[in-house]
Write a protein that holds these residues in place. Sequence first.
Motif, mmCIF file in Angstrom:
data_model
loop_
_atom_site.group_PDB
_atom_site.id
_atom_site.type_symbol
_atom_site.label_atom_id
_atom_site.label_comp_id
_atom_site.label_asym_id
_atom_site.label_seq_id
_atom_site.Cartn_x
_atom_site.Cartn_y
_atom_site.Cartn_z
ATOM 1 N N GLU A 30 3.055 14.043 3.154
ATOM 2 C CA GLU A 30 3.920 12.947 3.558
ATOM 3 C C GLU A 30 3.327 11.642 3.027
ATOM 4 O O GLU A 30 2.121 11.418 3.132
ATOM 5 N N LEU B 288 -5.659 6.383 1.445
ATOM 6 C CA LEU B 288 -5.071 5.391 0.554
ATOM 7 C C LEU B 288 -4.876 5.974 -0.841
ATOM 8 O O LEU B 288 -5.806 6.511 -1.442
ATOM 9 N N PHE C 225 0.836 -1.194 0.000
ATOM 10 C CA PHE C 225 0.000 0.000 0.000
ATOM 11 C C PHE C 225 0.875 1.250 0.000
ATOM 12 O O PHE C 225 1.981 1.246 0.526
ATOM 13 N N PHE D 271 4.443 -0.088 8.524
ATOM 14 C CA PHE D 271 4.723 1.120 7.761
ATOM 15 C C PHE D 271 6.220 1.392 7.631
ATOM 16 O O PHE D 271 7.019 1.023 8.505
ATOM 17 N N GLN E 219 -4.569 16.242 8.294
ATOM 18 C CA GLN E 219 -5.569 15.263 7.889
ATOM 19 C C GLN E 219 -5.093 13.856 8.247
ATOM 20 O O GLN E 219 -3.949 13.659 8.653
ATOM 21 N N GLY E 220 -6.001 12.891 8.104
ATOM 22 C CA GLY E 220 -5.639 11.502 8.354
ATOM 23 C C GLY E 220 -4.966 10.883 7.144
ATOM 24 O O GLY E 220 -4.756 11.536 6.125
ATOM 25 N N LEU E 221 -4.627 9.625 7.272
ATOM 26 C CA LEU E 221 -3.995 8.896 6.171
ATOM 27 C C LEU E 221 -5.054 8.511 5.143
ATOM 28 O O LEU E 221 -6.129 8.028 5.491
ATOM 29 N N TYR F 33 0.031 5.169 1.304
ATOM 30 C CA TYR F 33 -0.900 6.115 1.920
ATOM 31 C C TYR F 33 -0.285 7.510 1.840
ATOM 32 O O TYR F 33 0.938 7.669 1.837
ATOM 33 N N GLN G 29 -0.577 11.511 3.649
ATOM 34 C CA GLN G 29 -1.126 12.334 4.723
ATOM 35 C C GLN G 29 -0.907 13.791 4.380
ATOM 36 O O GLN G 29 0.232 14.273 4.399
ATOM 37 N N PHE H 27 3.488 7.399 2.805
ATOM 38 C CA PHE H 27 3.878 6.221 3.569
ATOM 39 C C PHE H 27 3.665 4.960 2.743
ATOM 40 O O PHE H 27 2.570 4.745 2.201
ATOM 41 N N GLY I 282 8.153 7.037 6.202
ATOM 42 C CA GLY I 282 7.530 8.183 5.539
ATOM 43 C C GLY I 282 8.508 8.995 4.700
ATOM 44 O O GLY I 282 9.706 9.069 5.012
#
Lengths: 116, 113
Positions: free
Chosen positions: A88, A46, A34, A106, A42-44, A36, A38, A90, A109
């Motif tokens: 950022e 996809l 995956f 993870f 805000q949140g992560l 992700y 950010q 990830f 980053g």
Amino acid sequence: AQSVTQLDSQVPVFEEAPVELRCNYSSSVSVYLFWYVQYPNQGLQLLLKYLSGSTLVKGINGFEAEFNKSQTSFHLRKPSVHISDTAEYFCAVIALSSGSARQLTFGSGTQLTVLP
Amino acid sequence: EAGVTQFPSHSVIEKGQTVTLRCDPISGHDNLYWYRRVMGKEIKFLLHFVKESKQDESGMPNNRFLAERTGGTYSTLKVQPAELEDSGVYFCASSPLGYNEQFFGPGTRLTVL
């Protein structure tokens, strides 16, 4: 156990230039992969995922990534970045071991900064 | 459809105090995960609920951390007593059963002074 290495902690790039964010993983079992993103405050979210099938996967916002099993890599690319891509990023894996555990592992980053 | 929500967004407490973080998953999501990112390091897994049951708590750092998910809906993560090294961003994520993508909340930034 599995691990994820993101080789660059900071990547500055000029607007409209191409970018590649590198990700390598290590695992004794098969994995799902995956990316992700950010954005500030805000949140992560996809970006894209590789579960099986074609090794080139396309995600949102024009990003794509290629799974290379022999090199255990899953690098993220975009041919032309915008200021709004500053965020950022990830890389993460889920190990397909026995049982139902599905936690993400993870990388550390990569901060992508797009310069005008 | 509402996303994953977390409360509070920020918390500043003194060493030795207690803090409770809350996560409301997306409605209908039986999987609920807690993760933590400490000082720019990797985001690390803490624990995983399936409905109200703890499926995996192998990432919980020590017994000062207690997570609950009563009724299989929202979850709380209590830190008691808080230590300086507990500072970081605590993320919650949820997903339906059998689904590989996890949906993340905005996180709670915890600062322990």
